[in-house]
Design a protein around this motif. Structure first.
Motif, PDB file in Angstrom:
ATOM      1  N   LYS A   6      -3.375  -2.721   3.213  1.00 26.92           N
ATOM      2  CA  LYS A   6      -4.303  -3.042   1.987  1.00 26.92           C
ATOM      3  C   LYS A   6      -3.627  -3.635   1.003  1.00 26.92           C
ATOM      4  O   LYS A   6      -2.364  -3.607   0.687  1.00 26.92           O
ATOM      5  CB  LYS A   6      -4.769  -1.466   1.205  1.00 26.92           C
ATOM      6  N   TYR A   7      -4.428  -4.613   0.320  1.00 26.79           N
ATOM      7  CA  TYR A   7      -3.718  -5.344  -0.842  1.00 26.79           C
ATOM      8  C   TYR A   7      -4.669  -5.175  -2.113  1.00 26.79           C
ATOM      9  O   TYR A   7      -5.896  -5.251  -1.979  1.00 26.79           O
ATOM     10  CB  TYR A   7      -3.551  -6.894  -0.400  1.00 26.79           C
ATOM     11  N   THR A  21      -8.797  -4.841   2.827  1.00 25.77           N
ATOM     12  CA  THR A  21      -8.228  -4.175   3.659  1.00 25.77           C
ATOM     13  C   THR A  21      -8.268  -4.709   5.066  1.00 25.77           C
ATOM     14  O   THR A  21      -9.191  -5.360   5.582  1.00 25.77           O
ATOM     15  CB  THR A  21      -9.003  -2.812   3.873  1.00 25.77           C
ATOM     16  N   GLY A  22      -7.199  -4.823   5.855  1.00 26.95           N
ATOM     17  CA  GLY A  22      -6.997  -5.384   7.088  1.00 26.95           C
ATOM     18  C   GLY A  22      -6.348  -6.727   6.948  1.00 26.95           C
ATOM     19  O   GLY A  22      -5.484  -7.071   5.978  1.00 26.95           O
ATOM     20  N   ILE A 101      -4.845 -11.847  -5.101  1.00 23.32           N
ATOM     21  CA  ILE A 101      -3.918 -10.648  -4.499  1.00 23.32           C
ATOM     22  C   ILE A 101      -2.617 -11.091  -4.003  1.00 23.32           C
ATOM     23  O   ILE A 101      -2.275 -11.556  -2.971  1.00 23.32           O
ATOM     24  CB  ILE A 101      -4.883 -10.382  -3.139  1.00 23.32           C
ATOM     25  N   PRO A 102      -1.656 -10.994  -5.135  1.00 27.26           N
ATOM     26  CA  PRO A 102      -0.299 -11.781  -4.874  1.00 27.26           C
ATOM     27  C   PRO A 102       0.417 -10.987  -3.853  1.00 27.26           C
ATOM     28  O   PRO A 102       1.254 -11.622  -3.489  1.00 27.26           O
ATOM     29  CB  PRO A 102       0.033 -11.683  -6.217  1.00 27.26           C
ATOM     30  N   SER A 103       0.239 -10.025  -3.563  1.00 24.69           N
ATOM     31  CA  SER A 103       1.196  -9.122  -2.600  1.00 24.69           C
ATOM     32  C   SER A 103       0.478  -9.647  -1.153  1.00 24.69           C
ATOM     33  O   SER A 103       1.209  -9.243  -0.283  1.00 24.69           O
ATOM     34  CB  SER A 103       0.817  -7.672  -2.773  1.00 24.69           C
ATOM     35  N   LEU A 104      -0.473 -10.493  -0.744  1.00 24.53           N
ATOM     36  CA  LEU A 104      -0.831 -10.644   0.591  1.00 24.53           C
ATOM     37  C   LEU A 104       0.054 -11.920   0.893  1.00 24.53           C
ATOM     38  O   LEU A 104       0.130 -12.857   0.024  1.00 24.53           O
ATOM     39  CB  LEU A 104      -2.410 -11.186   0.508  1.00 24.53           C
ATOM     40  N   PRO A 105       0.560 -11.723   2.044  1.00 23.97           N
ATOM     41  CA  PRO A 105       1.346 -12.955   2.434  1.00 23.97           C
ATOM     42  C   PRO A 105       0.463 -14.062   2.868  1.00 23.97           C
ATOM     43  O   PRO A 105      -0.336 -13.871   4.050  1.00 23.97           O
ATOM     44  CB  PRO A 105       1.912 -12.505   3.857  1.00 23.97           C
TER      45      PRO A 105
END
Length: 144
Positions: A6-7, A21-22, A101-105
């Protein structure tokens, strides 16, 4: 309890909060004139998700919508004007802008609408003239 990643993300001021999510269906860059104008930049970084993977967790009543065409319903925060996502009903996907969504790689895989590029990026990724064939485009790859 879900094992899915989850981001969390938000608009510029934080009034609108979202969770994805996902894993995204795709990530990349769009160079079309419409995305450039909407993002106020020379290129737009996208992450595409199934609509059920995107949840507005705060500020749903503070989201404005604009659709220049039936292909894109662009969403933004009515307080700060920060862009959050765009629904693409004809594709069955939602584009959550990568910066939201900065935490998403972020791992881009493609450039789309490269024939309209004003900023040429030499990164070795495929450059599609327009869209992939499965999305109604030619699927034609053009040189960097």
């Amino acid at each position: 309890m879900s094992n899915e990643d989850k981001y969390k993300g938000s608009c510029f001021c934080g009034a609108v909060q979202i969770t994805v999510t996902g894993e995204p269906a795709a990530m990349g860059y769009c160079h079309c004139e419409s995305c450039r104008h909407w993002s106020a930049g020379p290129v737009n970084a996208f992450t595409l998700w199934k609509p059920e993977a995107v949840q507005v967790t705060q500020g749903a009543d503070n989201i404005g919508t604009y659709n220049k065409t039936p292909q894109s319903y662009r969403k933004w925060c009515k307080t700060c004007g920060g862009h959050v996502f765009a629904e693409h009903p004809t594709l069955g996907l939602t584009d959550v802008y990568a910066a939201v969504i900065p935490s998403l790689p972020y791992k881009p895989g493609v450039h789309v609408n490269y024939q309209e590029a004003v900023l040429h990026i030499h990164d070795g990724l495929p450059k599609l003239k327009d869209f992939p064939a499965e999305f109604g485009g030619s699927g034609e790859i053009v040189p960097e």
